[in-house]
Design a protein around this motif. Structure first.
Motif, PDB file in Angstrom:
ATOM      1  N   LYS A 114      39.119  54.224  47.205  1.00 15.03           N
ATOM      2  CA  LYS A 114      39.946  53.701  46.118  1.00 15.03           C
ATOM      3  C   LYS A 114      39.528  52.316  45.617  1.00 15.03           C
ATOM      4  O   LYS A 114      39.790  51.943  44.484  1.00 15.03           O
ATOM      5  CB  LYS A 114      41.415  53.610  46.566  1.00 15.03           C
ATOM      6  CG  LYS A 114      42.027  54.952  46.901  1.00 15.03           C
ATOM      7  CD  LYS A 114      42.313  55.736  45.622  1.00 15.03           C
ATOM      8  CE  LYS A 114      43.073  57.018  45.845  1.00 15.03           C
ATOM      9  NZ  LYS A 114      42.266  58.100  46.434  1.00 15.03           N
ATOM     10  N   PHE A 115      38.870  51.555  46.495  1.00 16.69           N
ATOM     11  CA  PHE A 115      38.518  50.176  46.144  1.00 16.69           C
ATOM     12  C   PHE A 115      37.131  50.073  45.540  1.00 16.69           C
ATOM     13  O   PHE A 115      36.687  49.010  45.148  1.00 16.69           O
ATOM     14  CB  PHE A 115      38.554  49.325  47.426  1.00 16.69           C
ATOM     15  CG  PHE A 115      37.847  50.014  48.567  1.00 16.69           C
ATOM     16  CD1 PHE A 115      36.467  49.989  48.649  1.00 16.69           C
ATOM     17  CD2 PHE A 115      38.573  50.745  49.506  1.00 16.69           C
ATOM     18  CE1 PHE A 115      35.821  50.678  49.672  1.00 16.69           C
ATOM     19  CE2 PHE A 115      37.918  51.433  50.531  1.00 16.69           C
ATOM     20  CZ  PHE A 115      36.531  51.387  50.607  1.00 16.69           C
ATOM     21  N   GLU A 117      33.923  50.653  43.106  1.00 11.33           N
ATOM     22  CA  GLU A 117      33.553  50.845  41.714  1.00 11.33           C
ATOM     23  C   GLU A 117      32.565  52.007  41.550  1.00 11.33           C
ATOM     24  O   GLU A 117      32.660  52.783  40.602  1.00 11.33           O
ATOM     25  CB  GLU A 117      32.932  49.533  41.217  1.00 11.33           C
ATOM     26  CG  GLU A 117      32.606  49.468  39.769  1.00 11.33           C
ATOM     27  CD  GLU A 117      33.784  49.064  38.901  1.00 11.33           C
ATOM     28  OE1 GLU A 117      33.649  49.174  37.681  1.00 11.33           O
ATOM     29  OE2 GLU A 117      34.827  48.645  39.430  1.00 11.33           O
ATOM     30  N   ARG A 120      33.789  55.574  40.947  1.00 15.48           N
ATOM     31  CA  ARG A 120      34.499  55.944  39.717  1.00 15.48           C
ATOM     32  C   ARG A 120      33.713  56.977  38.939  1.00 15.48           C
ATOM     33  O   ARG A 120      34.246  57.675  38.081  1.00 15.48           O
ATOM     34  CB  ARG A 120      34.774  54.715  38.859  1.00 15.48           C
ATOM     35  CG  ARG A 120      35.814  53.787  39.510  1.00 15.48           C
ATOM     36  CD  ARG A 120      36.037  52.534  38.706  1.00 15.48           C
ATOM     37  NE  ARG A 120      36.590  52.843  37.415  1.00 15.48           N
ATOM     38  CZ  ARG A 120      36.082  52.417  36.273  1.00 15.48           C
ATOM     39  NH1 ARG A 120      35.013  51.656  36.246  1.00 15.48           N
ATOM     40  NH2 ARG A 120      36.634  52.730  35.131  1.00 15.48           N
ATOM     41  N   GLU A 288      36.342  41.632  43.898  1.00 18.37           N
ATOM     42  CA  GLU A 288      37.287  42.192  42.929  1.00 18.37           C
ATOM     43  C   GLU A 288      36.524  42.700  41.714  1.00 18.37           C
ATOM     44  O   GLU A 288      35.502  42.128  41.338  1.00 18.37           O
ATOM     45  CB  GLU A 288      38.281  41.098  42.512  1.00 18.37           C
ATOM     46  CG  GLU A 288      39.148  40.690  43.686  1.00 18.37           C
ATOM     47  CD  GLU A 288      40.101  39.554  43.346  1.00 18.37           C
ATOM     48  OE1 GLU A 288      40.220  39.191  42.156  1.00 18.37           O
ATOM     49  OE2 GLU A 288      40.729  39.030  44.283  1.00 18.37           O
ATOM     50  N   THR A 289      37.003  43.796  41.136  1.00 13.82           N
ATOM     51  CA  THR A 289      36.368  44.281  39.913  1.00 13.82           C
ATOM     52  C   THR A 289      37.478  44.514  38.896  1.00 13.82           C
ATOM     53  O   THR A 289      38.622  44.776  39.289  1.00 13.82           O
ATOM     54  CB  THR A 289      35.579  45.589  40.141  1.00 13.82           C
ATOM     55  OG1 THR A 289      36.512  46.666  40.186  1.00 13.82           O
ATOM     56  CG2 THR A 289      34.768  45.571  41.424  1.00 13.82           C
ATOM     57  N   GLU A 290      37.135  44.403  37.617  1.00 13.15           N
ATOM     58  CA  GLU A 290      38.219  44.407  36.620  1.00 13.15           C
ATOM     59  C   GLU A 290      38.956  45.735  36.540  1.00 13.15           C
ATOM     60  O   GLU A 290      40.099  45.795  36.138  1.00 13.15           O
ATOM     61  CB  GLU A 290      37.715  43.986  35.225  1.00 13.15           C
ATOM     62  CG  GLU A 290      36.287  44.343  34.954  1.00 13.15           C
ATOM     63  CD  GLU A 290      35.815  43.917  33.575  1.00 13.15           C
ATOM     64  OE1 GLU A 290      36.318  44.496  32.608  1.00 13.15           O
ATOM     65  OE2 GLU A 290      34.924  43.044  33.486  1.00 13.15           O
ATOM     66  N   ASN A 291      38.288  46.825  36.963  1.00 15.76           N
ATOM     67  CA  ASN A 291      38.899  48.146  36.778  1.00 15.76           C
ATOM     68  C   ASN A 291      39.774  48.605  37.932  1.00 15.76           C
ATOM     69  O   ASN A 291      40.386  49.652  37.862  1.00 15.76           O
ATOM     70  CB  ASN A 291      37.793  49.174  36.572  1.00 15.76           C
ATOM     71  CG  ASN A 291      36.875  48.762  35.439  1.00 15.76           C
ATOM     72  OD1 ASN A 291      37.322  48.580  34.317  1.00 15.76           O
ATOM     73  ND2 ASN A 291      35.605  48.571  35.751  1.00 15.76           N
ATOM     74  N   ILE A 292      39.774  47.845  39.002  1.00 11.49           N
ATOM     75  CA  ILE A 292      40.499  48.289  40.197  1.00 11.49           C
ATOM     76  C   ILE A 292      41.484  47.201  40.600  1.00 11.49           C
ATOM     77  O   ILE A 292      41.151  46.022  40.571  1.00 11.49           O
ATOM     78  CB  ILE A 292      39.478  48.581  41.328  1.00 11.49           C
ATOM     79  CG1 ILE A 292      38.561  49.736  40.882  1.00 11.49           C
ATOM     80  CG2 ILE A 292      40.179  48.926  42.632  1.00 11.49           C
ATOM     81  CD1 ILE A 292      37.455  50.071  41.836  1.00 11.49           C
ATOM     82  N   GLN A 293      42.706  47.631  41.014  1.00 10.42           N
ATOM     83  CA  GLN A 293      43.763  46.630  41.199  1.00 10.42           C
ATOM     84  C   GLN A 293      43.709  45.851  42.509  1.00 10.42           C
ATOM     85  O   GLN A 293      44.382  44.848  42.650  1.00 10.42           O
ATOM     86  CB  GLN A 293      45.148  47.285  40.985  1.00 10.42           C
ATOM     87  CG  GLN A 293      45.716  48.052  42.172  1.00 10.42           C
ATOM     88  CD  GLN A 293      45.061  49.424  42.406  1.00 10.42           C
ATOM     89  OE1 GLN A 293      44.031  49.754  41.833  1.00 10.42           O
ATOM     90  NE2 GLN A 293      45.669  50.220  43.271  1.00 10.42           N
ATOM     91  N   PHE A 294      42.902  46.272  43.486  1.00 10.09           N
ATOM     92  CA  PHE A 294      42.898  45.572  44.770  1.00 10.09           C
ATOM     93  C   PHE A 294      42.457  44.122  44.626  1.00 10.09           C
ATOM     94  O   PHE A 294      41.628  43.799  43.786  1.00 10.09           O
ATOM     95  CB  PHE A 294      41.959  46.258  45.759  1.00 10.09           C
ATOM     96  CG  PHE A 294      42.465  47.581  46.231  1.00 10.09           C
ATOM     97  CD1 PHE A 294      43.537  47.658  47.105  1.00 10.09           C
ATOM     98  CD2 PHE A 294      41.878  48.758  45.785  1.00 10.09           C
ATOM     99  CE1 PHE A 294      44.022  48.893  47.538  1.00 10.09           C
ATOM    100  CE2 PHE A 294      42.354  49.992  46.211  1.00 10.09           C
ATOM    101  CZ  PHE A 294      43.418  50.059  47.087  1.00 10.09           C
ATOM    102  N   LYS A 295      43.026  43.273  45.499  1.00 10.54           N
ATOM    103  CA  LYS A 295      42.670  41.849  45.479  1.00 10.54           C
ATOM    104  C   LYS A 295      42.034  41.473  46.807  1.00 10.54           C
ATOM    105  O   LYS A 295      42.323  42.086  47.838  1.00 10.54           O
ATOM    106  CB  LYS A 295      43.930  40.989  45.288  1.00 10.54           C
ATOM    107  CG  LYS A 295      44.579  41.161  43.922  1.00 10.54           C
ATOM    108  CD  LYS A 295      43.934  40.219  42.907  1.00 10.54           C
ATOM    109  CE  LYS A 295      44.306  40.525  41.465  1.00 10.54           C
ATOM    110  NZ  LYS A 295      43.416  41.428  40.727  1.00 10.54           N
TER     111      LYS A 295
END
Ligand code: SAH
Length: 340
Positions: A114-115, A117, A120, A288-295
């Motif tokens: 899920k984390f 990129e 995707r 962090e990547t802009e498309n995924i919400q994890f921090k």
């Protein structure tokens, strides 16, 4: 007909025998390709012309292409175009102990973490052996220097492309070629248990890294779908068995995700999970990547997690970060080009 960079030394020896020729030409050919790094078969001088012609008609020699290089202080990111127009990436990291390359093993990835990129984009296909070998050859050429370390941690799940990975490792490890030491090669898997077992039977001193990322099934199920197929109660015994067979210390990768897997309690649980297994934990600050919400976890929490593992006698390091400025960080490969 397939690409000449997909074959290892044994394959070449059998090839020459199969065409009624001398086995030792295998070594000569291999040396031309990997020691002298010829660009054209006609540069070969110690194999008869008619045999060289036969080689030319039995193999193809296409190369993948570097179409973009992004440079940072100690990192370079390479974008490659494959013969069928697909794109993959590799990252070079310059360390004080040598130069390591992180290569891709598939176009896309089906693991669906899920984390990540890279996941995707679903898997389009696995990479052929030559497509992995050429990532190394082309980077060495661009760099004008030798690659000393290889990690298979770019796009894709290497154990989803097992046979090609093993051939690839044999080629780059051969003393008659690039001679990258087995101990300098690392394969990273999300935990495909049957392949871990197969890998432990190979007589190669290659390093194995496991993307663990959670101390229990509840959290791992949420972030890594592979855990449904091979939950921790199946994975952990397989890792113990791997160690008892190979005597090779395992690396456990653990991405620090804010509020997901980074609590002090998680650190305690992780210490218990790993007790008795000869391994070391690599804590990875999440990119962090802009498309995924994890921090990414706060640095203070990463330190606390680290301290708890240490206190419980678990070997642990915090991964030095490379390539953040050029999106060359883990899981970010290729996506800027194509997934906008
Ligand atoms: N499929 C293999 C290898 C490729 S991923 C595997 O799962 O191990 C290489 C590593 O990068 C894995 O540990 C993966 O979980 C991690 N990773 C993926 N996205 C990341 C991100 N955004 N930040 C930090 N690490 C990431």
């Amino acid at each position: 007909m397939s690409n000449i960079y997909s074959y290892n030394l044994d394959d070449f020896e059998s090839y020459f025998e199969s065409i009624g020729d001398k086995k030792f030409h295998g070594k000569q050919l291999f040396r031309w390709l990997y020691e002298k790094k010829i660009k054209d078969m006609d540069e070969i001088t110690d194999i008869k012309k008619d045999i060289v012609e036969k080689i030319k008609s039995d193999f193809t020699f296409e190369k993948i292409k570097i179409i973009k290089v992004e440079k940072d202080k100690d990192t370079r990111k390479y974008l490659f175009e494959l013969v069928d127009g697909e794109h993959i990436e590799a990252v070079l990291m310059i360390h004080d102990y040598g130069k390591s390359v992180c290569i891709s093993s598939e176009v896309g990835c089906n693991m669906g973490c899920k984390f990540c990129e890279s996941g995707r984009r679903k898997r389009v296909r696995v990479l052929e052996v030559y497509e992995m070998v050429e990532q190394i050859l082309l980077i060495e050429e661009e760099l004008g220097d030798r690659i000393s370390h290889v990690v298979i941690m770019g796009i894709g799940e290497p154990f989803d492309n097992y046979d090609n990975i093993v051939k690839f490792i044999k080629i780059i490890n051969s003393n008659f070629g690039l001679a990258i030491g087995a101990r300098h090669i690392t394969v990273s898997t999300c935990g495909i248990v049957p392949k871990i077992k197969e890998f432990s039977n190979l007589d190669l001193q290659v390093n194995l890294a496991i993307s663990l990322h959670a101390p229990n099934n509840e959290i791992r199920d949420k972030i890594m779908p592979i855990n449904k197929a091979y939950p921790l109660d199946v994975l952990m015994p397989a890792l113990k068995e791997y160690y008892s067979k190979t005597n090779r210390r395992l690396t456990m990768e653990y991405i620090m995700l804010d509020g997901v897997n980074d609590s002090d309690l998680c650190a305690l649980e992780l210490s218990k999970l790993l007790k008795g297994l000869n391994c070391y934990v690599n804590l990875i600050p999440y990119n962090e990547t802009e498309n995924i919400q994890f921090k990414r976890s706060k640095m203070i929490q990463i330190s606390s997690f680290y301290d708890i593992l240490k206190k419980n006698d678990i070997n642990v390091t915090i991964r030095r970060e490379f390539g953040g400025n050029i999106s060359a960080a883990c899981g970010q490969l290729r996506s800027k080009e194509e997934l906008k």
